[in-house]
Scaffold this motif. Structure first.
Motif, mmCIF file in Angstrom:
data_model
loop_
_atom_site.group_PDB
_atom_site.id
_atom_site.type_symbol
_atom_site.label_atom_id
_atom_site.label_comp_id
_atom_site.label_asym_id
_atom_site.label_seq_id
_atom_site.Cartn_x
_atom_site.Cartn_y
_atom_site.Cartn_z
ATOM 1 N N PRO A 126 43.334 -73.370 -23.074
ATOM 2 C CA PRO A 126 41.971 -72.844 -23.068
ATOM 3 C C PRO A 126 41.357 -72.963 -24.453
ATOM 4 O O PRO A 126 42.028 -73.333 -25.421
ATOM 5 N N GLY A 127 40.080 -72.630 -24.575
ATOM 6 C CA GLY A 127 39.453 -72.636 -25.885
ATOM 7 C C GLY A 127 39.983 -71.526 -26.765
ATOM 8 O O GLY A 127 40.117 -71.676 -27.985
ATOM 9 N N ALA A 128 40.301 -70.382 -26.158
ATOM 10 C CA ALA A 128 40.847 -69.249 -26.910
ATOM 11 C C ALA A 128 42.292 -69.515 -27.310
ATOM 12 O O ALA A 128 43.014 -70.266 -26.654
ATOM 13 N N LEU A 153 39.421 -65.968 -17.963
ATOM 14 C CA LEU A 153 39.593 -65.197 -19.191
ATOM 15 C C LEU A 153 39.009 -65.941 -20.390
ATOM 16 O O LEU A 153 38.462 -65.322 -21.314
ATOM 17 N N ASP A 154 39.098 -67.261 -20.380
ATOM 18 C CA ASP A 154 38.519 -68.048 -21.463
ATOM 19 C C ASP A 154 36.996 -67.878 -21.494
ATOM 20 O O ASP A 154 36.388 -67.869 -22.563
ATOM 21 N N ARG A 155 36.404 -67.719 -20.333
ATOM 22 C CA ARG A 155 34.945 -67.536 -20.255
ATOM 23 C C ARG A 155 34.515 -66.143 -20.693
ATOM 24 O O ARG A 155 33.313 -65.895 -20.858
ATOM 25 N N ILE A 214 43.859 -64.698 -25.937
ATOM 26 C CA ILE A 214 44.345 -64.228 -24.643
ATOM 27 C C ILE A 214 45.801 -63.820 -24.798
ATOM 28 O O ILE A 214 46.654 -64.650 -25.130
ATOM 29 N N ALA A 215 46.078 -62.539 -24.590
ATOM 30 C CA ALA A 215 47.457 -62.045 -24.597
ATOM 31 C C ALA A 215 48.028 -62.190 -23.192
ATOM 32 O O ALA A 215 47.333 -61.952 -22.202
ATOM 33 N N ALA A 240 50.117 -74.358 -23.517
ATOM 34 C CA ALA A 240 48.755 -73.873 -23.761
ATOM 35 C C ALA A 240 48.665 -73.120 -25.084
ATOM 36 O O ALA A 240 47.618 -73.124 -25.745
ATOM 37 N N ALA A 241 49.761 -72.470 -25.487
ATOM 38 C CA ALA A 241 49.772 -71.684 -26.713
ATOM 39 C C ALA A 241 50.223 -72.477 -27.938
ATOM 40 O O ALA A 241 50.211 -71.947 -29.053
ATOM 41 N N ALA A 242 50.629 -73.734 -27.741
ATOM 42 C CA ALA A 242 51.177 -74.531 -28.853
ATOM 43 C C ALA A 242 50.119 -74.791 -29.913
ATOM 44 O O ALA A 242 48.927 -74.836 -29.621
#
Length: 322
Positions: free
Chosen positions: A227-229, A284-286, A292-293, A313-315
């Motif tokens: 995601p963007g976050a 959630l990204d929106r 995002i936890a 996604a978290a990399a």
């Protein structure tokens, strides 16, 4: 802007575009795919262009039946056994590319192997009517969250492609499991919609795991599905302004102050969680949260694939093509 047509009315429009070398977003049981004729170099190039995908990242070729698969790849006994058990379905097999297969080199990214899958539903019908395999990575901008609805595809890629076939929400919600047989043993290259344990039961041995030499199949980039976050995994507490992706009935400390909250599965059902994963991340990204936890998710069965997608996604994204 892409035309959005319901799957039960879209077959002829999709065939016309594919025969002309265009790309079409289609529903599969896993996620939506961005499909193009795998034997047509211009069509395959349009897939890369629409996604902004690195050209060293190979694509899965989707087939209608085993006869088509055998014309493209060389199957050893174990690969054939796995195909007979899990096709059509969310399993991709990496096999040697057959000489004279007609697959355009862009599909394999220069590798001597080909990733093959046989989809259910609209995709299978479309390929059978076309009479040629379809290259079809997930229908999303490269590295971003995979789309599990026609609306999500249209929002992301609608300005770059002519047609989105709307088949509703995808039932599996995760990309396919990818397996490659090496010297009679199956290696897991990417966990996905078929749990590893089910494959091991058919193979009669544990799946090989661990690092391989470079990218051997789609979905192996270190940073992917993002995601963007930013994302923080295995969170046991929530900071002010963070969004929270939950799992199960028990909440992380401070969850009430989350900017937005969605639960993958209140009951702790991993299959339900897999189905909801990408749609919940997109929502959630929106929310506008910068982070995002994500609450802990067990690694059992489909949990392995869910955790794989979350880790990618978290990399770190400074060099997403590593």
């Amino acid at each position: 802007m892409a035309e959005l047509i319901a799957a039960d009315k879209a077959l002829e429009a999709a065939l016309t575009l594919l025969r002309a070398g265009e790309v079409v977003a289609i529903p599969t049981e896993t996620v939506y795919g961005l499909a193009g004729d795998a034997t047509n170099g211009e069509a395959v190039a349009r897939i890369f262009e629409a996604k902004g995908r690195p050209r060293f990242n190979p694509l899965i070729a989707h087939v209608a039946d085993m006869a088509m698969a055998e014309r493209i790849g060389v199957f050893d006994p174990l690969s054939r056994k796995l195909a007979e058990k899990f096709w059509p379905g969310p399993l991709t097999l990496v096999v040697p590319l057959r000489a004279g297969s007609g697959i355009h080199p862009l599909v394999t990214a220069g590798l001597e192997t080909i990733a093959l899958r046989m989809p259910k539903g609209f995709g299978g019908t479309l390929i059978a009517r076309l009479g040629r395999p379809l290259a079809a990575p997930s229908a999303n901008s490269s590295g971003k969250i995979s789309s599990t609805s026609g609306e999500a595809v249209a929002s992301d890629l609608g300005a770059r492609i002519p047609l989105v076939v709307d088949g509703g929400a995808t039932p599996v919600g995760l990309e396919s499991t990818i397996v490659k047989v090496e010297d009679g043993r199956a290696r897991l290259l990417r966990p996905g919609g078929v749990p590893a344990g089910e494959i091991e039961q058919v193979a009669g041995a544990p799946l090989l795991r661990g690092m391989t030499a470079g990218i051997e199949a789609p979905g192996m980039l270190a940073s992917h599905y993002a995601p963007g976050a930013a994302m923080r995994l295995n969170a046991d507490s929530v900071g002010e302004g963070e969004a929270l992706l939950g799992f199960g009935p028990y909440r992380a400390d401070g969850w009430q102050q989350a900017r937005a909250f969605l639960n993958l599965s209140e009951a702790g059902d991993l299959r339900e969680a897999a189905t909801n994963l990408f749609a919940h991340l997109q929502a959630l990204d929106r929310s506008g949260a910068e982070l995002i936890a994500v609450e802990p998710i067990p690694f059992d069965e489909l949990g392995e694939a869910i955790n794989d997608r979350l880790a990618r996604a978290a990399a770190p994204r400074d060099n997403p093509h590593v």
